[in-house]
Design a protein around this motif. Structure first.
Motif, PDB file in Angstrom:
ATOM      1  N   PHE A 203      31.611   3.116  35.261  1.00 29.08           N
ATOM      2  CA  PHE A 203      30.730   4.041  35.194  1.00 29.08           C
ATOM      3  C   PHE A 203      29.699   4.080  35.965  1.00 29.08           C
ATOM      4  CE2 PHE A 203      29.456   0.616  32.157  1.00 29.08           C
ATOM      5  CZ  PHE A 203      28.252   0.448  32.594  1.00 29.08           C
ATOM      6  N   LYS A 210      27.775  10.916  41.043  1.00 22.40           N
ATOM      7  CA  LYS A 210      26.942  12.138  40.643  1.00 22.40           C
ATOM      8  C   LYS A 210      25.615  12.463  41.664  1.00 22.40           C
ATOM      9  CE  LYS A 210      26.318  11.033  35.881  1.00 22.40           C
ATOM     10  NZ  LYS A 210      25.650  10.638  34.689  1.00 22.40           N
ATOM     11  N   ARG A 220      18.807   2.396  35.594  1.00 24.04           N
ATOM     12  CA  ARG A 220      19.322   3.332  34.449  1.00 24.04           C
ATOM     13  C   ARG A 220      20.538   3.227  33.912  1.00 24.04           C
ATOM     14  NH1 ARG A 220      18.854   9.378  35.464  1.00 24.04           N
ATOM     15  NH2 ARG A 220      16.917   8.877  36.401  1.00 24.04           N
ATOM     16  N   HIS A 221      21.735   2.791  34.791  1.00 21.42           N
ATOM     17  CA  HIS A 221      22.961   2.730  34.283  1.00 21.42           C
ATOM     18  C   HIS A 221      23.480   1.077  34.541  1.00 21.42           C
ATOM     19  CE1 HIS A 221      24.238   6.865  34.198  1.00 21.42           C
ATOM     20  NE2 HIS A 221      23.389   6.830  35.106  1.00 21.42           N
ATOM     21  N   ARG A 224      20.273  -1.185  32.115  1.00 23.15           N
ATOM     22  CA  ARG A 224      20.341  -0.628  30.926  1.00 23.15           C
ATOM     23  C   ARG A 224      21.688  -1.415  29.907  1.00 23.15           C
ATOM     24  NH1 ARG A 224      20.672   0.218  26.506  1.00 23.15           N
ATOM     25  NH2 ARG A 224      20.120   2.243  24.997  1.00 23.15           N
ATOM     26  N   ASN A 225      22.647  -1.322  30.907  1.00 23.10           N
ATOM     27  CA  ASN A 225      23.735  -1.808  30.181  1.00 23.10           C
ATOM     28  C   ASN A 225      23.657  -3.362  30.167  1.00 23.10           C
ATOM     29  OD1 ASN A 225      26.549  -0.165  29.132  1.00 23.10           O
ATOM     30  ND2 ASN A 225      25.092   0.878  30.988  1.00 23.10           N
ATOM     31  N   PRO A 301      24.136   1.012  21.222  1.00 24.48           N
ATOM     32  CA  PRO A 301      24.522   1.984  20.172  1.00 24.48           C
ATOM     33  C   PRO A 301      25.879   1.869  19.711  1.00 24.48           C
ATOM     34  CG  PRO A 301      24.902   2.949  22.650  1.00 24.48           C
ATOM     35  CD  PRO A 301      24.313   1.663  22.576  1.00 24.48           C
ATOM     36  N   ARG A 302      26.735   1.073  20.032  1.00 30.95           N
ATOM     37  CA  ARG A 302      28.213   1.106  19.422  1.00 30.95           C
ATOM     38  C   ARG A 302      27.946   0.126  18.277  1.00 30.95           C
ATOM     39  NH1 ARG A 302      30.506  -0.946  25.359  1.00 30.95           N
ATOM     40  NH2 ARG A 302      28.486  -1.433  25.433  1.00 30.95           N
TER      41      ARG A 302
ATOM     42  N   LEU B 103      32.279   6.622  31.689  1.00 32.62           N
ATOM     43  CA  LEU B 103      30.945   6.952  31.135  1.00 32.62           C
ATOM     44  C   LEU B 103      30.231   5.750  30.824  1.00 32.62           C
ATOM     45  CD1 LEU B 103      32.198  10.077  28.804  1.00 32.62           C
ATOM     46  CD2 LEU B 103      30.673  10.332  30.994  1.00 32.62           C
ATOM     47  N   ASN B 104      28.897   6.050  30.804  1.00 34.01           N
ATOM     48  CA  ASN B 104      27.933   4.921  30.540  1.00 34.01           C
ATOM     49  C   ASN B 104      27.940   4.860  28.951  1.00 34.01           C
ATOM     50  OD1 ASN B 104      25.825   3.361  30.069  1.00 34.01           O
ATOM     51  ND2 ASN B 104      24.638   4.210  31.629  1.00 34.01           N
ATOM     52  N   PRO B 105      28.453   3.530  28.529  1.00 36.90           N
ATOM     53  CA  PRO B 105      28.551   3.593  26.938  1.00 36.90           C
ATOM     54  C   PRO B 105      27.223   3.587  26.559  1.00 36.90           C
ATOM     55  CG  PRO B 105      28.787   1.351  28.131  1.00 36.90           C
ATOM     56  CD  PRO B 105      28.678   2.462  29.489  1.00 36.90           C
ATOM     57  N   VAL B 106      26.040   3.272  26.892  1.00 34.42           N
ATOM     58  CA  VAL B 106      24.746   3.265  26.193  1.00 34.42           C
ATOM     59  C   VAL B 106      23.972   4.432  26.585  1.00 34.42           C
ATOM     60  CG1 VAL B 106      24.552   0.766  26.208  1.00 34.42           C
ATOM     61  CG2 VAL B 106      23.443   1.833  27.866  1.00 34.42           C
ATOM     62  N   MET B 107      24.505   5.546  27.106  1.00 29.68           N
ATOM     63  CA  MET B 107      23.717   6.685  27.481  1.00 29.68           C
ATOM     64  C   MET B 107      24.340   7.967  26.760  1.00 29.68           C
ATOM     65  SD  MET B 107      22.444   7.315  31.236  1.00 29.68           S
ATOM     66  CE  MET B 107      21.486   8.899  31.642  1.00 29.68           C
ATOM     67  N   GLN B 112      23.980  12.214  30.549  1.00 27.66           N
ATOM     68  CA  GLN B 112      24.635  11.808  31.651  1.00 27.66           C
ATOM     69  C   GLN B 112      24.991  13.254  32.348  1.00 27.66           C
ATOM     70  OE1 GLN B 112      27.626   8.535  31.232  1.00 27.66           O
ATOM     71  NE2 GLN B 112      27.086   8.115  29.150  1.00 27.66           N
ATOM     72  N   VAL B 113      25.133  14.014  31.496  1.00 34.01           N
ATOM     73  CA  VAL B 113      25.538  15.309  32.467  1.00 34.01           C
ATOM     74  C   VAL B 113      24.292  15.938  32.936  1.00 34.01           C
ATOM     75  CG1 VAL B 113      26.200  17.895  32.203  1.00 34.01           C
ATOM     76  CG2 VAL B 113      27.591  15.806  30.954  1.00 34.01           C
ATOM     77  N   GLU B 115      21.456  14.463  33.915  1.00 35.64           N
ATOM     78  CA  GLU B 115      21.123  13.765  35.001  1.00 35.64           C
ATOM     79  C   GLU B 115      21.778  14.266  36.197  1.00 35.64           C
ATOM     80  OE1 GLU B 115      21.036   9.035  35.004  1.00 35.64           O
ATOM     81  OE2 GLU B 115      23.044   9.915  35.253  1.00 35.64           O
ATOM     82  N   PHE B 151      27.345   9.395  21.619  1.00 31.84           N
ATOM     83  CA  PHE B 151      27.341   8.540  22.613  1.00 31.84           C
ATOM     84  C   PHE B 151      29.051   8.621  23.111  1.00 31.84           C
ATOM     85  CE2 PHE B 151      23.714   6.895  21.099  1.00 31.84           C
ATOM     86  CZ  PHE B 151      22.919   6.356  22.081  1.00 31.84           C
ATOM     87  N   HIS B 153      31.419   6.328  22.757  1.00 32.31           N
ATOM     88  CA  HIS B 153      32.472   5.883  22.002  1.00 32.31           C
ATOM     89  C   HIS B 153      32.650   6.683  20.689  1.00 32.31           C
ATOM     90  CE1 HIS B 153      28.720   4.550  19.955  1.00 32.31           C
ATOM     91  NE2 HIS B 153      29.482   4.280  19.024  1.00 32.31           N
TER      92      HIS B 153
END
Lengths: 308, 558
Positions: A203, A210, A220-221, A224-225, A301-302, B103-107, B112-113, B115, B151, B153
């Motif tokens: 990701f 992008k 941010r990516h 954050r993770n 969030p998972r 895809l970023n799992p925490v966003m 994400q789109v 952005e 999200f 997932h």
């Protein structure tokens, strides 16, 4: 979420019961306290009087129940040495310890996370190597060595900083650094690894595809993770800081906190204080873990939305 | 038509290794060009080079130019990072293979789109989210507004790939690079995504550079094809010309190795004893150790099937339908709730302890991932004789001889036995996994997606090996795959699985020509078809019959 918190709460209660029982058992296993309280050469009558006074003639179960009961009288018993309620003795130590803990945690986070990111992003340049070399060096130095070394340089040779006490901000410098040196080094290394791991994932490539700027990609990516794994380690580290770090560092700098109190009451065999001091530290560790657990569910969030 | 992208003499290096050498091709505005090749051909490196993301993967553009733009073309190979950031996600967008990890799992997916929209079109976050919702609508995501705040997932693989496409198309790029966008998806989902890309293309007029290893997908979507092998261009052609008259030998071999639906299966074996009989097998999973019965999810639901001696039963179905759980339940790697499994006349469901252990030599398994299913620290001779040693079929002294005979049986050299798994290519490892299964002379081998991770030519060799072993040793196979064309090649009979049940079983040609169940029909219609090839005999004459003569990709070190 409610279910998650109920479960977390239940875990805390069970852990707490285990700690209280262990604190009680450890004290009972360490020998006859009367000898230490009153010294040698007591008459048998005086000795019996003391044994009865401290309730040591009762069965272990009764003593355990009485000990558990003392949680509810608000005083937690009487200090053998200071002849004051244990609750008062401990309460006045909490704030100084907390101050030192917060300062050390803040310093750790403020330094380790940016350094870890720098070390990950510039891992192939001299900047990354320099950060990692420093981190490695500090990781190898125990906090009491760092403390003594700082006292030697800044207090004895340069005479810049006070050694003992907690009156001014200058008093904070050396204890805070001594407490957090090891953690900064450890967390820097961990943040670097967590960032490298995240920055290698698919990701991140998507984020770059992008057209995002590199700082956006990294913070941010990436961060954050990475923060999910970093958080779990911060929890463990701050907890070890609260427990082990404070004992050593507070003793060296005569910081009037719980750690110093624990060492002193262990030497003086002040068992009521020791028991509840251990319990107080354990509660602190539990609270830290609970806060980290909550932060964890926020960060990932998972977990937040999963079947947890 | 004007040329939109012109790649000229492009060379890409990873360190001193040249991944791509002097590659040239063009993409015209509005057309779809497919780059085809097996793993290691340099097709993905080419895509990343166009985006100039190759540097991030440790590579670099060694030579050549990448001219992009219909009117005033600029050379992306020489563009600055700031210039590239204005191109990426804006004029050229990219969709990747793995929707699960891209895809970023925490966003939240909406964010994400948004952005990309905020960055390139300077919109506020609120406006960008509105645009994102429209983008979701364009790619046919149901309930777009609700999805925005979900999200990754929470979305299925197909939906995630739609989000990826929505993200790529949000700024209306002139060129979409799709790197194996449907490889990780089921055939029915793949068909939907291909259809979606086609319709969006005709709507927006963008060009598509489609990277794939799947000839069927090429036939479905591309106007022109670029075939690559080991970093070099093999052939450029229009799709019609390519499928009817491929010039290069490699192209011919690639087409010949590609399994095609309707090509026919193996000869039916002579009637023999029943090796595997499964009756009414049901397996369910709970959410935890103490999960109440009601909350358990039934994965395999009352399955009955049988396999005779020397027979292969192909088991097809989409991911999540319960194929693998069925295989594991048969072997009691997971405990079934009820039902019976009989292997070689023994009722496995009634066995336990030592007697189950003894019975296990009758049935062996070959797994999907040849990289993960061999212990990297075990030499080949130990790894492939381990089952035989566990069953005390071979003494330590004779183990080496057994290992040599096993590797020879699966078409490898005898000196392989002293090497370690990392010294073998994927296809060779899968041969070793088969050798390991053979070490206990089983009656039944369950192959769970055993060739799905391999390139077509290698997959062809491995399935040929299985057919050959079956002929010689009378082995029975349960061959599990999501790829129906491969299943057809090896199976005497086919069972179609859907949502835990077998919806249809029958002889291969019957099921494929005249499917009775509506689900089977849906599944079959989604399989991408190769265009008819006029000169099939000419192609198959030289190559198809002799796929094993193909040079396999050399292992890194011998």
């Amino acid at each position: 979420m409610l279910k998650y918190m109920t479960r977390a709460g239940l875990k805390i209660v069970i852990t707490f019961l285990a700690i209280v029982t262990l604190a009680f058992a450890a004290t009972r296993l360490s020998g006859d306290p009367i000898n230490y309280i009153a010294g040698q050469g007591l008459t048998q009558a005086d000795r019996d009087l003391l044994v009865t006074y401290y309730g040591l003639d009762r069965s272990i179960l009764e003593q355990y129940l009485a000990f558990m009961g003392s949680f509810f009288d608000g005083e937690f018993g009487l200090s053998f040495v200071e002849r004051r309620p244990v609750s008062v003795v401990i309460a006045e130590r909490i704030w100084p310890s907390l101050q030192l803990l917060l300062a050390s945690t803040a310093l750790t986070l403020a330094l380790a996370i940016p350094l870890g990111i720098v070390a990950a992003v510039w891992r192939k340049s001299w900047v990354g190597s320099a950060v990692m070399t420093l981190a490695f060096l500090f990781y190898a130095v125990p906090n009491f060595v760092l403390a003594v070394f700082m006292i030697l340089v800044f207090s004895y040779w340069l005479n810049w900083l006070p050694v003992v006490g907690n009156g001014t901000w200058a008093h904070f410098l050396m204890p805070t650094i001594a407490m957090s040196g090891l953690l900064i080094a450890g967390l820097t290394r961990f943040t670097r690894n967590a960032m490298l791991d995240v920055l290698g994932q698919d990701f991140i490539r998507t984020a770059r595809a992008k057209g995002l700027a590199e700082t956006e990609v990294i913070l941010r990516h990436g961060l954050r993770n990475a923060s999910i794994t970093i958080l779990s380690v911060i929890g463990l580290q701050v907890a070890s800081l609260a427990a082990a770090g404070s004992v050593v560092v507070e003793s060296i700098f005569a910081w009037p906190g719980i750690g110093e109190l624990l060492v002193r009451s262990a030497i003086q065999r002040d068992y009521p204080v020791l028991q509840f001091g251990v319990i107080a530290v354990s509660i602190a560790v539990l609270i830290i873990n609970a806060v980290v657990d909550l932060a964890y569910t926020w960060a990932d969030p998972r977990i937040r939305l999963g079947e947890a | 038509m004007s040329v939109l992208l012109s790649v000229r003499d492009l060379s890409i290096a990873f360190g001193s290794h040249m991944a791509v050498e002097r590659l040239s091709f063009e993409v015209e505005a509005g057309e779809t060009v497919a780059i085809v090749g097996e793993s290691g051909s340099g097709k993905s490196a080419t895509a990343l080079a166009i985006m100039r993301l190759i540097e991030r993967e440790g590579g670099r553009i060694a030579d050549g130019s990448i001219l992009f733009g219909a009117d005033a073309a600029s050379d992306l190979a020489r563009a600055s990072e700031a210039q590239m950031r204005r191109v990426r996600g804006n004029r050229i967008a990219m969709v990747f293979q793995e929707p699960m990890t891209s895809l970023n799992p925490v966003m939240r997916v909406g964010g994400q789109v948004a952005e990309a929209i905020m960055r390139h079109r300077g919109l506020s976050r609120a406006h960008a989210l509105e645009e994102a919702e429209q983008a979701f609508e364009r790619v046919c995501i149901p309930e777009p507004k609700r999805r925005l705040s979900q999200f990754p997932h929470e979305l299925s693989g197909g939906l995630r790939q739609r989000v990826m496409i929505a993200m790529a198309l949000a700024c209306r790029p002139q060129l979409l690079i799709a790197d194996e966008p449907t490889t990780a998806l089921d055939v029915t989902t793949q068909a939907e995504i291909l259809q979606l890309i086609r319709s969006l293309q005709s709507e927006t007029g963008m060009a598509v550079l489609f990277i794939t290893h799947d000839m069927g997908v090429v036939g479905e979507i591309a106007d022109r094809i670029v075939v690559m092998r080991k970093g070099a261009l093999v052939e450029k052609a229009s799709v019609e010309r390519f499928f009817s008259r491929p010039f290069a030998d490699y192209s011919k071999a690639l087409l010949a190795a590609t399994p095609r639906l309707g090509a026919g299966g193996p000869e039916a074996p002579a009637e023999g004893e029943t090796v595997l009989r499964v009756e009414n097998l049901t397996t369910s999973f709970g959410t935890g150790g103490f999960a109440p019965k009601a909350s358990r999810r039934t994965i395999v639901d009352g399955v009955s099937l049988s396999i005779g001696r020397g027979e292969t039963l192909g088991l097809v179905g989409e991911s999540g339908c319960g194929k693998s759980t069925l295989a594991r339940s048969i072997l009691r790697l997971v405990e079934p709730d009820r039902g019976t499994v009989e292997i070689g006349g023994r009722d496995w469901t009634a066995l336990s302890g030592d007697r189950l252990m003894t019975a296990r030599r009758d049935a062996q398994m070959v797994f999907q991932d040849p990289y993960a299913s061999l212990n990297p620290r075990m030499a080949v001779r130990e790894a492939i004789t381990e089952p035989a040693r566990i069953h005390s079929l071979v003494s330590a002294r004779d183990a080496r001889d057994l290992a040599v005979s096993l590797v020879e049986k699966v078409g490898l050299e005898a000196d392989c036995v002293d090497r370690f798994p990392h010294q073998f290519s994927g296809g060779q490892r899968q041969r070793l996994a088969i050798a390991r299964a053979l070490s206990v002379q089983p009656k039944l081998i369950i192959a769970d997606e055993a060739v799905s991770a391999l390139d077509v030519s290698i997959a062809r060799q491995v399935t040929d090996l299985m057919l050959d072993l079956q002929q010689r040793e009378g082995l029975s196979f349960l061959f599990i795959s999501h790829d129906i064309a491969v299943v057809e090649r090896v199976s005497h009979r086919i069972a179609v699985m859907h949502a835990g049940r077998i919806v249809e079983t029958g002889r291969t040609d019957h099921v494929l020509r005249a499917p009775r169940d509506p689900y089977t029909r849906r599944l079959l219609s989604a399989v991408p078809r190769l265009p008819a090839i006029a000169t099939e005999e000419r192609l198959s004459g030289q190559y198809a019959a002799n796929a094993s003569a193909w040079p396999e990709v050399e292992p890194l070190s011998a």
